[in-house]
Design a protein around this motif. Sequence first.
Motif, PDB file in Angstrom:
ATOM      1  N   ILE A   1       0.800  -1.122   0.086  1.00 10.28           N
ATOM      2  CA  ILE A   1       0.001   0.686   0.226  1.00 10.28           C
ATOM      3  C   ILE A   1       0.941   0.886   0.008  1.00 10.28           C
ATOM      4  O   ILE A   1       0.619   2.568  -1.537  1.00 10.28           O
ATOM      5  N   LEU A   2       1.709   1.167   0.619  1.00  9.07           N
ATOM      6  CA  LEU A   2       2.715   2.572   0.847  1.00  9.07           C
ATOM      7  C   LEU A   2       3.784   2.644  -0.141  1.00  9.07           C
ATOM      8  O   LEU A   2       3.215   3.514  -0.941  1.00  9.07           O
ATOM      9  N   TYR A   3       4.139   1.998  -0.973  1.00 11.18           N
ATOM     10  CA  TYR A   3       4.472   1.871  -2.372  1.00 11.18           C
ATOM     11  C   TYR A   3       4.043   2.346  -3.491  1.00 11.18           C
ATOM     12  O   TYR A   3       4.381   3.441  -3.771  1.00 11.18           O
ATOM     13  N   PHE A   4       2.347   2.697  -3.732  1.00  9.45           N
ATOM     14  CA  PHE A   4       1.675   2.939  -4.179  1.00  9.45           C
ATOM     15  C   PHE A   4       1.016   3.692  -3.246  1.00  9.45           C
ATOM     16  O   PHE A   4       0.906   4.845  -5.082  1.00  9.45           O
ATOM     17  N   MET A   5       1.050   4.258  -2.976  1.00  8.59           N
ATOM     18  CA  MET A   5       0.661   5.676  -2.073  1.00  8.59           C
ATOM     19  C   MET A   5       1.928   6.189  -2.334  1.00  8.59           C
ATOM     20  O   MET A   5       2.266   7.954  -2.629  1.00  8.59           O
ATOM     21  N   VAL A   6       2.998   6.427  -1.438  1.00 11.43           N
ATOM     22  CA  VAL A   6       4.066   6.889  -1.712  1.00 11.43           C
ATOM     23  C   VAL A   6       5.306   7.163  -2.728  1.00 11.43           C
ATOM     24  O   VAL A   6       6.159   7.540  -3.130  1.00 11.43           O
TER      25      VAL A   6
END
Lengths: 653, 98
Positions: free
Chosen positions: A646-651
Amino acid sequence: MTDKLSSLLVIAVLLPFAGALTNGLLVRYMPRKISGIIASCTITFSFLLFAVVYIAAGNAIRIPYVVQVAPWLFLGDFNAGISFIADRLSLIMALMVTGVSALIHFYSIGYMGGDRGVNRYFSYLNLFVGFMLILVMAENIVLMFVGWEGVGLCSYLLIGFWFSEEEKANAGRKAFIVNRIGDLAFIIGIFLILGYFNSASFISINANSYKIPEMTAFAVTLLLFIGATGKSAQIPLYVWLPDAMAGPTPVSALIHAATMVTAGVYMITRLGSLFMMSDMTLAVIMLTGSFTALFSATIATTQNDIKKILAYSTISQLGFMFAAAGAFAFSAAMFHLITHAFFKAALFLLAGSVIHALSGEQDINRMGGLERHLPHTSLMFWLASLTIAGIPPFSAFFSKDEILYKVFINENPAAHFAPKIAYIMLLLTSFMTAFYIARLYFKVFSGDYKGEKHPHESPRIMIVPLYILTILFAISGPFGMGGGIAHIMEMPAKIFIKNIHLTNTFQRILEPSIASFGSVSSDVSTEILLIFVSVAVAFAGWFSGRYLYYQQISPVVESFNRKFYPLHNLLYKKYYIDEIYEFLIVRPYIYISKGLYGLIDRFIIEFVFIGLLVKIVYVTGFVLRVFQNGYLYKIICIGITGLGIILYFMVGR
Amino acid sequence: MIYQYIVLSLILFFIGLITVIVRRNLIVVLMGIEFMLNAAGIMFVTYSRFYNNYSGEFITLVIMLIAACEMAIGLSVVVAMFRIFGSVKSNDIRELRN
């Protein structure tokens, strides 16, 4: 008809069911001998109640009286209740059924006394009588169908009574399955009737039958007739009846000679006005009946099993009844039905007495000379044989002659040739009948005894019912005498009583409750001529049988059989009908079934649908199982990984 | 120097995470969670000093408060688990599987 009589009627119908329940559920806690007594008494009481109702009601049942018992089916604006019809037709039929049944029940006490399943036997037998009474008394065709199926079930249970022998169990199954074919047609016929009349009641069907179009009438009546061919063993569905002889002999007498197999004739008589609407169906019925009569009589001339001969004889006599029904002579059909019930039940019971005496031997080639050993049986068998041969003054002479006459004078606008052909076939059948019954009688009772076991006369409990039946079939004839016979009889009677006028009592009694054309005029001289023809034919048949088989081993018969070996073999093998059915219907059916089983069941359902579904669930479970393992650290690892994604796609991008 | 503070915070965070993953003792796991929370607190304070925005320090106070509450509840849960299962090892407590 008062309320009291109606309730007596209901009790009379329910008594056999009570007997069946008692025998089936309670008797195992009591001494075994009591079951036969309970069963016989319920039927006897039932018979007495019917007799009381018939006598007490008197003229009230000239028009059908409907006894409402309970509401049953409500389908929209259509409803069919459990209700009984009380008119002369149904009550006479019920009297015949319960009367003959009571005698056969008493006989069974002697015949089945030693059997282990005697309470099961009497339970089934009572249940059969109960369903038969439902069939006979039913006021609507749906309730009749309940009785119709019920007697079929009991027939199946009783044919396969000794189910531990596979052959007998198979005979029961064959009877059931062949009847299914007829029942399918019958039930479609019922639906058509419900669709067109919006009522199942016999009264309203008969009253409104003139309204339906010709082709519909043809379809409906033909379907009902196909149902009747199943139950009443006519071509093409007769094949189960000879095999049904695997059951105990009293069962053959009751179900497969006297009562159940006549249900088809009764049904056609009941719906007489409807059948009247289609001349084509009547022609079909007449031709089928007379052809069946001839066909099975020819088979009966070569068989060696005493019960098989009587079975083919039954089919043949039923053919007579159908021919009469097709000639629109319902009273003649019903009269033959009743005399046939008497003499054929007697013949079967006598055959049972012979089989009993020889401890189970059924092959007539191993009998002979029983006259000396079984005096009562042989006397009654002689009388019954003369009766079925159509020799005066016994009952079948009257009933058969009436049928022959009615068929002869019948005029069918749909098929002008039909009555004449039917008459010729029936006359030939009369000859055959006299011939095969003489062959049976002389092979069994005259000459020398060829078996090993010592024959012994049956106990009194079996002989007494037989004497009652003998009296019935010997004297019942004049009640249904046709016009020609009446004319002959009047001549000597006039010497004693002036102004005597003999009539067909049976027809007069039955007249109000059956459909009739009104009388077709015919001069008496034709009728008298026909009587002499049929008597001559009967005597010719009887004496030719006597001539050929009195000596037991006759050179004439031997040389005839050798010379016409193919014909004899064809008849002996019953025209190979079973084999033809096996080849044309049973085998293809089994192949198709196996093919469909392989294609639809094994492949499409089991492999494609169920198999695929299982695979999907299994694979999904296999994947999801990883996540649901219960280890805290694994769950956290997965959670962290998910968070990381999730973090990879968000940030991260 | 902001760089060292961020590295310290990350080191603390991963020590906590690895503790949570690797250790089976639930009390130690709770300590690991505490590590991670404090790593987050250090990160907040660092950035609040860097941007001169004091709301970050305030949030740190809130985190410490929540951590205290969480620890109280967490420890009581562990005590209850110990009473039921007779162990505080996470591997022994796998009711879902069976």
